[in-house]
Design an enzyme around this catalytic site. Structure first.
Site, short mmCIF file in Angstrom:
data_model
loop_
_atom_site.label_atom_id
_atom_site.label_comp_id
_atom_site.label_asym_id
_atom_site.label_seq_id
_atom_site.Cartn_x
_atom_site.Cartn_y
_atom_site.Cartn_z
N LYS A 130 2.68 23.72 11.72
CA LYS A 130 1.39 24.23 12.20
C LYS A 130 1.50 24.41 13.72
O LYS A 130 1.40 23.44 14.47
CB LYS A 130 0.29 23.20 11.87
CG LYS A 130 -1.08 23.78 11.64
CD LYS A 130 -1.70 24.48 12.81
CE LYS A 130 -2.34 23.54 13.82
NZ LYS A 130 -2.83 24.28 15.02
N GLU A 159 4.23 12.16 19.72
CA GLU A 159 4.69 12.41 21.09
C GLU A 159 3.45 12.82 21.87
O GLU A 159 2.93 13.92 21.67
CB GLU A 159 5.71 13.55 21.11
CG GLU A 159 7.02 13.22 20.44
CD GLU A 159 7.89 12.26 21.26
OE1 GLU A 159 7.60 12.06 22.45
OE2 GLU A 159 8.84 11.71 20.68
N CYS A 195 4.02 17.33 29.37
CA CYS A 195 3.61 15.97 29.01
C CYS A 195 4.20 14.94 29.97
O CYS A 195 3.59 13.92 30.26
CB CYS A 195 4.04 15.66 27.59
SG CYS A 195 5.77 16.02 27.32
N GLU A 210 -4.65 12.43 32.55
CA GLU A 210 -3.73 13.55 32.41
C GLU A 210 -4.50 14.85 32.63
O GLU A 210 -5.51 15.10 31.97
CB GLU A 210 -3.11 13.54 31.01
CG GLU A 210 -2.11 14.67 30.83
CD GLU A 210 -1.44 14.65 29.47
OE1 GLU A 210 -2.13 14.55 28.45
OE2 GLU A 210 -0.19 14.73 29.43
P1 NAP Z 1 -3.86 18.85 21.08
O1 NAP Z 1 -5.18 19.41 21.32
O2 NAP Z 1 -3.73 17.44 20.68
O3 NAP Z 1 -3.19 19.81 19.99
C1 NAP Z 1 -1.88 19.65 19.52
C2 NAP Z 1 -1.78 20.20 18.12
O4 NAP Z 1 -2.61 19.43 17.24
C3 NAP Z 1 -2.27 21.64 18.00
O5 NAP Z 1 -1.46 22.32 17.07
C4 NAP Z 1 -3.66 21.44 17.48
O6 NAP Z 1 -4.16 22.56 16.82
C5 NAP Z 1 -3.46 20.28 16.53
N1 NAP Z 1 -4.68 19.56 16.16
C6 NAP Z 1 -5.83 19.43 16.88
N2 NAP Z 1 -6.73 18.69 16.18
C7 NAP Z 1 -6.13 18.33 15.02
C8 NAP Z 1 -6.54 17.56 13.89
N3 NAP Z 1 -7.75 17.01 13.80
N4 NAP Z 1 -5.67 17.40 12.87
C9 NAP Z 1 -4.44 17.94 12.93
N5 NAP Z 1 -4.01 18.69 13.95
C10 NAP Z 1 -4.83 18.88 15.00
O7 NAP Z 1 -2.92 19.00 22.34
P2 NAP Z 1 -2.72 20.29 23.22
O8 NAP Z 1 -3.89 20.42 24.12
O9 NAP Z 1 -2.33 21.44 22.36
O10 NAP Z 1 -1.42 19.89 24.03
C11 NAP Z 1 -1.48 19.17 25.20
C12 NAP Z 1 -1.15 17.71 24.95
O11 NAP Z 1 0.12 17.58 24.33
C13 NAP Z 1 -1.06 16.92 26.22
O12 NAP Z 1 -1.75 15.71 26.11
C14 NAP Z 1 0.42 16.67 26.38
O13 NAP Z 1 0.73 15.55 27.14
C15 NAP Z 1 0.88 16.58 24.99
N6 NAP Z 1 2.31 16.88 24.88
C16 NAP Z 1 3.18 15.84 24.67
C17 NAP Z 1 4.55 16.08 24.58
C18 NAP Z 1 5.53 14.95 24.34
O14 NAP Z 1 6.67 15.22 24.01
N7 NAP Z 1 5.15 13.71 24.49
C19 NAP Z 1 5.03 17.38 24.71
C20 NAP Z 1 4.11 18.41 24.94
C21 NAP Z 1 2.76 18.14 25.01
P3 NAP Z 1 -4.96 23.71 17.62
O15 NAP Z 1 -4.33 23.86 18.96
O16 NAP Z 1 -4.74 24.89 16.79
O17 NAP Z 1 -6.36 23.27 17.66
#
Ligand code: NAP
Ligand code: MG
Length: 510
Positions: free
Chosen positions: A202, A277, A311, A412
């Site tokens: 996804k 992650e 991240c 963050e």
């Molecule tokens: P996010 O809002 O948590 O979304 C990540 C993924 O989860 C997206 O595909 C999102 O779908 C999906 N998602 C959202 N709600 C969900 C639910 N209830 N059930 C299942 N899936 C769900 O994060 P983001 O804003 O895209 O990314 C930024 C974050 O990612 C930051 O906090 C960053 O630190 C973290 N990150 C961490 C790493 C690491 O390796 N540690 C690497 C990169 C990013 P939709 O976007 O389609 O809503």
């Protein structure tokens, strides 16, 4: 044995993109998702558009997958797993060959893939090319592992023999974010396929396109039908149903702490295996004896690289007080050289943020910082090209604070916002570094080897860089301490996340 792939549709994303400049957004029309080996729309016909963040213009549309579509994809992946179409009955060397072929196909399509990634998420083209090169290597690296997953024979006495064998965990739901769209997907897909799992991927709603090309590549490389599925959609509709589906054995998620917590809780119901992650507020510690000018450029890259949408961004720059003012002045000079614009323009070093929502979120932090006790030291400028007026640009910002109380020093931001914090000695640097719920990464800049090793060992972070910031080689390891995650990715460590261990005990008739 895997047969030759059926003639596979190859979307010509290259059409019209070769000459794409910062002035056009080439349309790619509507793209279907990939379920059970077929290109399909959502069952209810729903679609959503994806936009070029440099201009706000639409690039194309994809299906808005919902529970019924996830149901189809999970059923396909379950059936493919249970029938042994990949993990159980395909020889490891044949799985490896398919993954090597995926690497070759990624390389063959590198230029189009890089441009597609720029159009969908905004990053500079050189960064996108580096992402795609790493995607290709990731498939190659895990192709190598497919033939090297071995078990153990622990000693259990003369009358029995105990074999510990490794088996694929099963059907994996892989949920990824938008900051490195294809790389984050490959980081999960490659080890999952090498381990013999079947997957439902996804992608993030903001950046669905490169995941669809990955499906084309998988099919063309010979991944059997239904082993690799992609459902496009929004998180609560296309991700959430995988969390509660008992046919899914494992969820691997990269994204925010809030969604990560929700996933951990939800997956507790049927004890699905979970890898998380998550985010960070990583310290970048600059001692007075740091190597210059590397510490200046590395500290800036650590927070402004990829528009700060990283991240592991070193967004808390801790600087020893004796060099604080001079170091900040040098970082301002470095930051002034950053050129904002469309990622397709090769002279650009910072692109737009991924979406209007992300831009507003980051601007919210910037606007509230002065009242919260932060001093603005440097503010960059949005690009003035009228073509980019609708783009989601946030220029690089540097704030100075006296302590870590202001929100910008704690939360963050996921944008190009640096917070500089002074410290007096090593003990204070470590205390400040630890004063966070996160523990993803940390950087240390010093020419004193003993100090570097002491500090590296003291820091509670999954990744510690010494005299560098941000390298993440696929052969090494990635993952967070504390609330930055659960489990590890990259290197051989990622394989464990997609394997179960089984003990077979044989009575030798003693
Ligand atoms: P996010 O809002 O948590 O979304 C990540 C993924 O989860 C997206 O595909 C999102 O779908 C999906 N998602 C959202 N709600 C969900 C639910 N209830 N059930 C299942 N899936 C769900 O994060 P983001 O804003 O895209 O990314 C930024 C974050 O990612 C930051 O906090 C960053 O630190 C973290 N990150 C961490 C790493 C690491 O390796 N540690 C690497 C990169 C990013 P939709 O976007 O389609 O809503
Ligand atoms: Mg987009």
């Amino acid at each position: 044995m895997i047969g030759a792939a059926d003639p596979v549709r190859r979307n010509n994303y290259g059409l019209g993109m070769d000459n794409a400049t910062s002035r056009d957004t080439p349309g790619i029309g509507h793209r279907q998702m990939f379920i059970g080996g077929s290109w399909v729309d959502a069952l209810d016909g729903g679609r959503f558009v994806t936009v070029n963040p440099a201009t706000g213009a639409e690039i194309g549309s994809v299906p808005r997958g919902r529970a019924a579509d996830v149901d189809r994809a999970v059923a396909a992946a379950r059936n493919a797993f249970d029938s042994g179409r990949w993990g159980q009955s395909v020889a490891e060397r044949d799985r490896a060959r398919v993954l090597f072929r995926m690497a070759d196909l990624v390389r063959e399509r590198r230029d189009d893939l890089a441009r597609l990634e720029v159009l969908d998420c905004g990053k500079p083209i050189g960064d996108a090319e580096a992402d795609i090169d790493e995607v290709a290597f990731m498939f190659e690296y895990y192709a190598g592992w497919a033939t090297k997953i071995m078990g153990d024979i622990p000693p259990v006495g003369p009358d029995a023999m105990s074999l510990v064998v490794k088996e694929p965990v099963g059907v994996c739901g892989l949920i990824v974010p938008w900051n490195y769209p294809m790389l984050m997907a490959a980081q999960k897909v490659a080890p999952a396929l090498a381990a013999g799992c079947t997957v439902v991927l996804k992608p993030a709603e903001q950046t669905p396109l490169s995941a669809l090309v990955m499906a084309e590549i998988a099919a063309e490389a010979g991944v059997p039908d239904a082993v690799f599925n992609v459902v496009t959609g929004v998180g609560v509709e296309a991700g959430e149903p995988m969390l509660t589906d008992p046919r899914v054995d494992k969820i691997s998620f990269t994204g925010s702490l809030a969604v990560g917590r929700h996933i951990q809780r939800t997956c507790a119901d049927d004890l699905k295996r979970v890898t998380l992650e998550l985010g960070g507020k990583s310290p970048n510690i600059v001692f007075a004896d740091a190597p210059m000018p590397e510490a200046v450029s590395g500290s800036c890259l650590g927070v402004f690289g990829n528009q700060g949408e990283v991240c592991s961004a070193g967004s808390r720059v801790l600087v020893q007080r004796s060099i604080h003012d001079e170091f900040v002045a040098a970082m301002v000079a470095e930051t002034e050289a950053i050129r904002l614009g469309s990622g397709l323009d090769r002279s650009v070093t910072m692109g737009p943020l991924v979406s209007a929502a992300q831009m507003e979120r980051v601007n919210g932090f910037i606007d509230s910082a002065p009242a919260d006790g932060a001093r603005l030291v440097h503010a960059g400028r949005r690009p003035d090209d009228p073509v980019l007026a609708g783009g989601f640009f946030v220029p690089p910002m540097i704030f100075a604070v006296d302590d870590q109380r202001p929100r910008i020093a704690r939360e963050e931001i996921f944008g190009p916002v640096m917070t500089v914090i002074p410290f007096d000695d090593e003990a204070e640097a470590i205390r400040l570094a630890h004063d966070t719920e996160y523990g993803l990464a940390a950087a240390i800049w010093t020419t004193d080897i003993s100090r570097a090793m002491r500090t590296a060992r003291a820091l509670r972070a999954g990744v510690v860089w010494v005299n560098d910031s941000q390298p993440a080689p696929s052969e090494a390891m990635w993952g967070g301490y504390k609330q930055s995650g659960v489990g590890r990715e990259l290197g051989p460590y990622a394989l464990d996340a997609y394997l179960e261990s089984k003990q077979i005990y044989i009575n030798l008739g003693g």
